[in-house]
Scaffold this motif. Structure first.
Motif, PDB file in Angstrom:
ATOM      1  N   GLN A  45       0.822  -1.207   0.000  1.00 40.50           N
ATOM      2  CA  GLN A  45       0.000   0.000   0.000  1.00 40.50           C
ATOM      3  C   GLN A  45       0.860   1.263   0.000  1.00 40.50           C
ATOM      4  O   GLN A  45       1.790   1.384   0.793  1.00 40.50           O
ATOM      5  CB  GLN A  45      -0.923   0.027   1.226  1.00 40.50           C
ATOM      6  CG  GLN A  45      -1.885  -1.145   1.321  1.00 40.50           C
ATOM      7  CD  GLN A  45      -2.759  -1.284   0.106  1.00 40.50           C
ATOM      8  OE1 GLN A  45      -3.389  -0.333  -0.344  1.00 40.50           O
ATOM      9  NE2 GLN A  45      -2.794  -2.500  -0.430  1.00 40.50           N
ATOM     10  N   LYS A  46       0.552   2.181  -0.904  1.00 44.81           N
ATOM     11  CA  LYS A  46       1.239   3.469  -0.903  1.00 44.81           C
ATOM     12  C   LYS A  46       0.727   4.353   0.235  1.00 44.81           C
ATOM     13  O   LYS A  46       1.484   5.061   0.888  1.00 44.81           O
ATOM     14  CB  LYS A  46       1.034   4.167  -2.251  1.00 44.81           C
ATOM     15  CG  LYS A  46       1.739   3.479  -3.415  1.00 44.81           C
ATOM     16  CD  LYS A  46       1.540   4.250  -4.705  1.00 44.81           C
ATOM     17  CE  LYS A  46       2.276   3.575  -5.862  1.00 44.81           C
ATOM     18  NZ  LYS A  46       2.069   4.297  -7.151  1.00 44.81           N
ATOM     19  N   THR A  47      -0.586   4.315   0.449  1.00 44.46           N
ATOM     20  CA  THR A  47      -1.206   5.039   1.558  1.00 44.46           C
ATOM     21  C   THR A  47      -1.879   4.020   2.465  1.00 44.46           C
ATOM     22  O   THR A  47      -2.846   3.361   2.067  1.00 44.46           O
ATOM     23  CB  THR A  47      -2.255   6.052   1.054  1.00 44.46           C
ATOM     24  OG1 THR A  47      -1.634   6.954   0.141  1.00 44.46           O
ATOM     25  CG2 THR A  47      -2.841   6.829   2.220  1.00 44.46           C
TER      26      THR A  47
ATOM     27  N   GLN B 169      -4.068   2.505   5.431  1.00 40.78           N
ATOM     28  CA  GLN B 169      -5.203   2.744   6.319  1.00 40.78           C
ATOM     29  C   GLN B 169      -5.349   1.514   7.219  1.00 40.78           C
ATOM     30  O   GLN B 169      -5.928   0.509   6.822  1.00 40.78           O
ATOM     31  CB  GLN B 169      -6.491   2.965   5.521  1.00 40.78           C
ATOM     32  CG  GLN B 169      -6.444   4.170   4.607  1.00 40.78           C
ATOM     33  CD  GLN B 169      -7.784   4.470   3.952  1.00 40.78           C
ATOM     34  OE1 GLN B 169      -8.314   5.575   4.072  1.00 40.78           O
ATOM     35  NE2 GLN B 169      -8.355   3.494   3.252  1.00 40.78           N
TER      36      GLN B 169
ATOM     37  N   ASN C 104     -10.425   6.859   3.276  1.00 40.05           N
ATOM     38  CA  ASN C 104     -10.766   6.824   1.853  1.00 40.05           C
ATOM     39  C   ASN C 104     -11.481   5.509   1.561  1.00 40.05           C
ATOM     40  O   ASN C 104     -10.854   4.449   1.578  1.00 40.05           O
ATOM     41  CB  ASN C 104      -9.506   6.937   0.998  1.00 40.05           C
ATOM     42  CG  ASN C 104      -9.797   7.019  -0.480  1.00 40.05           C
ATOM     43  OD1 ASN C 104     -10.908   6.717  -0.925  1.00 40.05           O
ATOM     44  ND2 ASN C 104      -8.811   7.417  -1.256  1.00 40.05           N
TER      45      ASN C 104
ATOM     46  N   SER D 240     -12.455   4.145  -1.090  1.00 40.52           N
ATOM     47  CA  SER D 240     -12.054   3.456  -2.316  1.00 40.52           C
ATOM     48  C   SER D 240     -10.724   2.721  -2.160  1.00 40.52           C
ATOM     49  O   SER D 240     -10.304   1.984  -3.047  1.00 40.52           O
ATOM     50  CB  SER D 240     -11.954   4.455  -3.479  1.00 40.52           C
ATOM     51  OG  SER D 240     -10.902   5.384  -3.270  1.00 40.52           O
ATOM     52  N   GLN D 241     -10.071   2.903  -1.013  1.00 43.17           N
ATOM     53  CA  GLN D 241      -8.798   2.250  -0.733  1.00 43.17           C
ATOM     54  C   GLN D 241      -8.965   1.174   0.344  1.00 43.17           C
ATOM     55  O   GLN D 241      -9.850   1.275   1.190  1.00 43.17           O
ATOM     56  CB  GLN D 241      -7.759   3.276  -0.277  1.00 43.17           C
ATOM     57  CG  GLN D 241      -7.423   4.338  -1.314  1.00 43.17           C
ATOM     58  CD  GLN D 241      -6.773   3.745  -2.546  1.00 43.17           C
ATOM     59  OE1 GLN D 241      -5.940   2.849  -2.442  1.00 43.17           O
ATOM     60  NE2 GLN D 241      -7.160   4.247  -3.713  1.00 43.17           N
ATOM     61  N   PRO D 242      -8.115   0.132   0.330  1.00 41.63           N
ATOM     62  CA  PRO D 242      -8.232  -0.930   1.333  1.00 41.63           C
ATOM     63  C   PRO D 242      -8.077  -0.413   2.761  1.00 41.63           C
ATOM     64  O   PRO D 242      -7.287   0.497   3.020  1.00 41.63           O
ATOM     65  CB  PRO D 242      -7.083  -1.880   0.978  1.00 41.63           C
ATOM     66  CG  PRO D 242      -6.791  -1.611  -0.454  1.00 41.63           C
ATOM     67  CD  PRO D 242      -7.050  -0.143  -0.653  1.00 41.63           C
TER      68      PRO D 242
ATOM     69  N   SER E 127     -14.563  -0.245  -0.218  1.00 42.41           N
ATOM     70  CA  SER E 127     -14.321  -1.231  -1.272  1.00 42.41           C
ATOM     71  C   SER E 127     -13.692  -2.525  -0.764  1.00 42.41           C
ATOM     72  O   SER E 127     -14.085  -3.620  -1.166  1.00 42.41           O
ATOM     73  CB  SER E 127     -13.430  -0.628  -2.367  1.00 42.41           C
ATOM     74  OG  SER E 127     -12.178  -0.226  -1.825  1.00 42.41           O
ATOM     75  N   GLU E 128     -12.701  -2.401   0.119  1.00 41.93           N
ATOM     76  CA  GLU E 128     -12.010  -3.578   0.644  1.00 41.93           C
ATOM     77  C   GLU E 128     -11.715  -3.376   2.124  1.00 41.93           C
ATOM     78  O   GLU E 128     -11.087  -2.387   2.498  1.00 41.93           O
ATOM     79  CB  GLU E 128     -10.693  -3.812  -0.091  1.00 41.93           C
ATOM     80  CG  GLU E 128     -10.815  -4.086  -1.574  1.00 41.93           C
ATOM     81  CD  GLU E 128      -9.445  -4.211  -2.223  1.00 41.93           C
ATOM     82  OE1 GLU E 128      -8.737  -5.189  -1.919  1.00 41.93           O
ATOM     83  OE2 GLU E 128      -9.093  -3.309  -2.997  1.00 41.93           O
TER      84      GLU E 128
END
Length: 237
Positions: free
Chosen positions: A42-44, A46, A82, A84-86, A110-111
């Protein structure tokens, strides 16, 4: 005509079902290696520690934020994510992380991934973590105890783990029965996280290990029938 109406009805129902399903995100439990691998990609990041603030203050995965469904600022914390991010979640077991993941999935994230075994799996698997204290027991001291006693029963858990609390009266019963014949070590995450990490064998809390002459006789991931298992080994000795 009836067949056409029936076909249209079925198509409409399937469409509504698809909308209902895909309007919600997916949630899945992952074992440590899969969870860790996804995090590293992951770049960002969470990642949410769904335990209580007292637990989080003692130890946690680096980079994690701390909140759960009972947090006063829950809506604010969720709004900062976010969708839309895992999202990666852990607690001690599956209860608090499970509730949180279900809610996030319903909100359309989303995930959402839950770490199977929680913080026990992470630290017990030797992954990097933050701790605000030095371990009460070192690995060298642990090995010395094993080498100095014929039989050693090790209880590894946390004071915040509900199942771990049920182990204590059983340990007392075993201690009363076997006395000096059996050395019992109780290791808590809140006191000795580093030795748990160094052992690299803990997947869940509680973990119970019986040694005979410095060799593992059994290792239990969870309580099971501990008293009977100890009796089978020691009663005839």
């Amino acid at each position: 005509m009836k067949n056409k109406i029936l076909k249209n009805s079925i198509t409409t129902l399937l469409l509504l079902f698809s909308i209902a399903v895909f309007s919600q995100g997916k949630s899945a439990n992952l074992l440590l290696d899969a969870f860790y691998s996804k995090i590293k990609n992951q770049k960002t990041l969470q990642i949410i520690d769904a335990r209580g603030p007292d637990e989080f203050a003692l130890n946690h995965i680096e980079g994690a934020v701390n909140f759960n469904l009972k947090s006063e600022d829950y809506e604010k914390q969720v709004a900062a994510l976010n969708p839309s991010q895992p999202v990666f979640i852990y607690s001690i077991a599956a209860y608090r992380s499970g509730l949180l993941s279900t809610d996030l999935a319903k909100r359309g994230f989303s995930e959402v991934y839950i770490l199977e075994g929680g913080i026990a799996s992470w630290i017990g698997g030797g992954k990097p973590f933050y701790s605000n204290l030095k371990s009460k027991l070192s690995l060298a001291e642990y090995k010395k105890i094993l080498a100095s006693n014929n039989y050693v029963l090790v209880d590894i858990g946390s004071k915040y783990c509900a199942t771990c609390k049920t182990v204590k009266p059983i340990l007392e019963s075993i201690r009363s029965q076997y006395g000096e014949k059996l050395k019992i070590i109780e290791i808590e995450l809140e006191e000795s996280p580093q030795v748990i990490a160094d052992l690299k064998t803990v997947k869940v809390f509680p973990t119970l290990i019986l040694y005979e002459n410095n060799k593992i006789v059994f290792k239990k991931d969870g309580l099971g029938d501990l008293k009977n298992d100890v009796d089978v080994v020691l009663a005839s000795k």
